[in-house]
Structure formats: structure tokens, C-alpha cells
Design a protein around this motif. Structure first.
Motif, PDB file in Angstrom:
ATOM      1  N   ARG A  37       0.827  -1.209   0.000  1.00 17.20           N
ATOM      2  CA  ARG A  37       0.000   0.000   0.000  1.00 17.20           C
ATOM      3  C   ARG A  37       0.865   1.265   0.000  1.00 17.20           C
ATOM      4  N   HIS A  38       1.887   1.283   0.871  1.00 20.87           N
ATOM      5  CA  HIS A  38       2.753   2.466   0.972  1.00 20.87           C
ATOM      6  C   HIS A  38       3.603   2.639  -0.284  1.00 20.87           C
ATOM      7  N   SER A  40       2.886   1.558  -3.322  1.00 17.13           N
ATOM      8  CA  SER A  40       2.006   1.941  -4.440  1.00 17.13           C
ATOM      9  C   SER A  40       1.695   3.423  -4.386  1.00 17.13           C
ATOM     10  N   ARG A  41       1.276   3.855  -3.212  1.00 16.41           N
ATOM     11  CA  ARG A  41       0.871   5.252  -3.071  1.00 16.41           C
ATOM     12  C   ARG A  41       2.058   6.188  -3.268  1.00 16.41           C
TER      13      ARG A  41
ATOM     14  N   HIS B  22      -4.642   1.460  -2.915  1.00 19.93           N
ATOM     15  CA  HIS B  22      -4.064   2.283  -1.840  1.00 19.93           C
ATOM     16  C   HIS B  22      -4.904   3.525  -1.531  1.00 19.93           C
ATOM     17  N   TYR B  29      -9.497  -1.141   3.307  1.00 19.31           N
ATOM     18  CA  TYR B  29      -8.406  -1.887   2.675  1.00 19.31           C
ATOM     19  C   TYR B  29      -8.225  -3.245   3.357  1.00 19.31           C
TER      20      TYR B  29
END
Lengths: 112, 112
Positions: A37-38, A40-41, B22, B29
Motif C-alpha cells: 500500500r505504501h 504503491s501510493r 491504496h 483496505y
């Protein structure tokens, strides 16, 4: 993945025999998905990518690995998936350094 | 995805404008990734699949959707990814019912 055409990150959990995401215990699964997640963002923001592709396929290389691919409308595979495009040109040293700096910056945004 | 060739499930979060995993808030999520985990594990066991492919691409259809594809060494795309194989033959009613029953059984294994 060390190709010039795509900014393509592989997450490969170490010291595990898992082949599927769902084989990870809940703690490890959550930890790895937080990392995904981190990255990707962070990488999408830093590279102004148009879309992120996140995937766990593993049909040919069985060891669990997660693809994070920053996609642009100008990339050579767009709008198709990148698999099957056999790009082999390496990024130059400046581009490699830039990508590594972005990855490190995205990793640094994860709370311990 | 309503094609005979692949047992291919799409998870489409309702009522959200997200295009990237994300972008979901942490609670949503985690909830969706728990769903992905249970469906992957359950459907793989029930269908004796050889590999599960889990992916969020969305290059062409932007609304956030997550692919879960049960792969077999005999399927028409193996070992390549399924995208690009334009299979249009529909599953028959028995096969559709069987797949729906498997999905429901996998969903029932998720703790409330």
C-alpha cells in the motif's frame, strides 16, 4: 525488475516457502500488504504514474512475489498488462539511482 | 467473469470512487484484503487449482476491481496471464451454479 521501459518493483518475502499470498500468516500478510500500500501510493505520487498495477501471479516462478508496476500512457505495453513484453534494455545509472531513491523514500513513510 | 475457460472472480467495492487499492482507507483496505485472502484460499482448495492469480490492474476499466483467477495447467492461457485471451464461451448452467456455490462457501468461512 531491471528494465528501462517500466518502473517495476518486486516484493519477495525472504525465508518463506509460501507460493500464495493467502498462505502467509495473518500478521505477515498484513505487514506485506501495508508495504504494498505504501509503495504503491508513494511511488505513484513521486512518478506521476497514471495507474498502478499490483499483482501476484507466480505461474512460472513459484516463489511468492508481488509485482508493483507504475504505468504510464506512454509506456510500451499500455494499456495492456506488462507481462509478455520482453523488454531487456537496462535503465542507465541515473535512472537506477532515481528509482532506488524513490523506493527508499516510500519505505521511509511506513511507520515502524 | 462469465467465461467457461476460467474460474475468474472480480471483487468490485460498491459506492466508492477509488481507482487504486491504496486509495481505500485502512479499515476498508484491510476488510477487502481479508476477503481476497479467504476467497483465494477457499476457492483454490475447493477447485484444486494449481495457482491463484490475484491482481489489480484497471488500465482500461478504471473503477477499482480486484481479479482472483484460479489457474490450472490445462487452462487455455497457462502459464501466461489470462488477460489478452479473449475467451467468450459461457459456462453452462451447472458450471455457473457450481462456481456460485463455491464462492458462497468461501464467503461463509469469513468471520463476521
Amino acid at each position: 525488475m531491471n528494465v528501462a521501459a517500466f518502473f517495476w518493483v518486486l516484493i519477495i518475502p525472504r525465508g518463506m516457502k509460501a507460493e500464495e499470498l493467502h498462505e502467509l500468516d495473518e500478521h505477515t500478510y498484513t505487514k506485506i500488504m501495508t508495504l504494498v500500500r505504501h509503495l504503491s501510493r508513494g511511488l505513484k505520487n513521486m512518478t506521476s504514474a497514471y495507474k498502478v498495477n499490483v499483482a501476484t501471479l507466480g505461474n512460472q516462478v513459484r516463489q511468492l512475489h508481488i509485482h508493483i508496476i507504475l504505468r504510464h500512457e506512454q509506456d510500451p505495453a499500455w494499456p495492456k498488462p506488462v507481462w509478455g513484453h520482453h523488454e531487456t534494455t537496462l535503465p542507465n545509472q541515473d535512472e537506477t539511482n532515481r528509482r532506488m531513491a524513490y523506493v527508499n523514500e516510500a519505505l521511509a513513510s511506513i511507520e515502524p
